[in-house]
Design an enzyme around this catalytic site. Sequence first.
Site, PDB file in Angstrom:
ATOM      1  CB  SER A 124      -8.855 -27.907 -63.580  1.00 44.61           C
ATOM      2  OG  SER A 124      -9.209 -26.802 -64.388  1.00 44.61           O
ATOM      3  CG  ASP A 158     -14.224  -4.919 -52.481  1.00 46.80           C
ATOM      4  OD1 ASP A 158     -14.605  -5.636 -53.279  1.00 46.80           O
ATOM      5  OD2 ASP A 158     -15.095  -4.380 -51.380  1.00 46.80           O
ATOM      6  CG  HIS A 161      -7.117 -29.152 -68.524  1.00 48.28           C
ATOM      7  ND1 HIS A 161      -6.295 -28.393 -67.419  1.00 48.28           N
ATOM      8  CD2 HIS A 161      -8.341 -28.993 -67.666  1.00 48.28           C
ATOM      9  CE1 HIS A 161      -6.934 -27.781 -66.494  1.00 48.28           C
ATOM     10  NE2 HIS A 161      -8.049 -28.168 -66.595  1.00 48.28           N
TER      11      HIS A 161
END
Length: 423
Positions: free
Chosen positions: A144, A349, A402
């Site tokens: 993951s 940023d 998953h």
Amino acid sequence: MSAVTYRRAGLVARDHVFRVPLRHDDPGAGEIEVFGREVVAPGKEDQALPWLVYLQGGPGGKAERPLSTSAWLGRALQEYRVLLLDQRGTGRSTPANRQTLAGMSPAEQAEHLSLLRADAIVRDAEVLRKQLVGDEPWSVLGQSFGGFCALTYLSLAPEGLRQVMITGGIPTLTGHADDVYRAAYPRVLRKNDAYYARYPHDAAIARRVFAHLAEHDVRMPTGERLTPERFQTLGIQFGQGSRFDALHFLLEEAFVGAELSDTFLRGVDAVVSFAERPLYAVLHEAIYCQRTASRWSAHRVRAEFPEFDATSADRVNFTGEMIYPWMFEQDPALVPLREAAELLTAKDDWPPLYDLDRLRRNEVPVAAAVYHDDMFVDRDQALASAEQIGRARVWVTNEYEHDGLKASPAVLDRLLAMNRGDV
């Protein structure tokens, strides 16, 4: 670096604690600890085995605790010395949570938390590699979010890698967080469809619970209120094969007469509280940010999917891996970090996490399992990213959810065979 060794059935473990710079670009800014547990099969302690580093999912997830030689770990120990890494800020590494950050201003908290992303995790791993292995490269297995970190590793320090294996963890390399959630909400709706197809009678129970929570001040065992929107977040379990049915077993014991049962409330608290993994909430959208701000992406994008408005939709649809601003008002583990979270979601940023040119020219073998019906990581985005990575081979399967890596040793076995060229 310090180390403690102990034995238990099926493995021999050695605990390592390393000191690393808080800021790798400014070693004078202080140090933190990073913890790694070295695991090897009994009888192989003194063998010159290759190293395999396991990068846990998350963000904010500590490494798996080897209560047993789980599916993937048992397979890995057949030929590797495994390092279970507690990524910075988690587990036995210097933790980052409401308690450890309490003495900082919100701006200082946000600055500290901004240093816990994949780029710093990779640089930590390189410090550990050089201390444990020297100049030899090692293999990485990323589950993951650990797969996200593996691609950052390929971007920043490919010389440290012998091979990479990824399970359910190829992110978009260039997309905005909005793109991630715009693709995620329909996948979560499909998981709701599958859930209610299996348990059609749960629709009425979920509606009753939602209405009860809207009308009453219901408190969980820890004291905080269980709100209707927090109840909806139980859908995070839908993406794991081992947990898909867990909501049903909660709902079947939801009420004692006209009141919600203690059994139900305790079970809900175990799922929805971020006390054990606050970084999952604080950094969840930041893991997608490169020179952009997320600005509560999941919250904004949700407005495009009215199916999740349980006050007007035909049924109560549960949400998945989404973080919302109201969580920092309702969860006691997150409330002290609310102002820092606001600063992080406005931060525009963030440095890049992936070097696209270096990934295209990559020479390190990469094998990845992409789960066709993965609720957490979008299949199409994963395949588009894989096409941009040199020497990447992809196995697309609908056999697992998953958590396939933990479900069967066949997943890791297949990836190892792919990198060897056997399949």
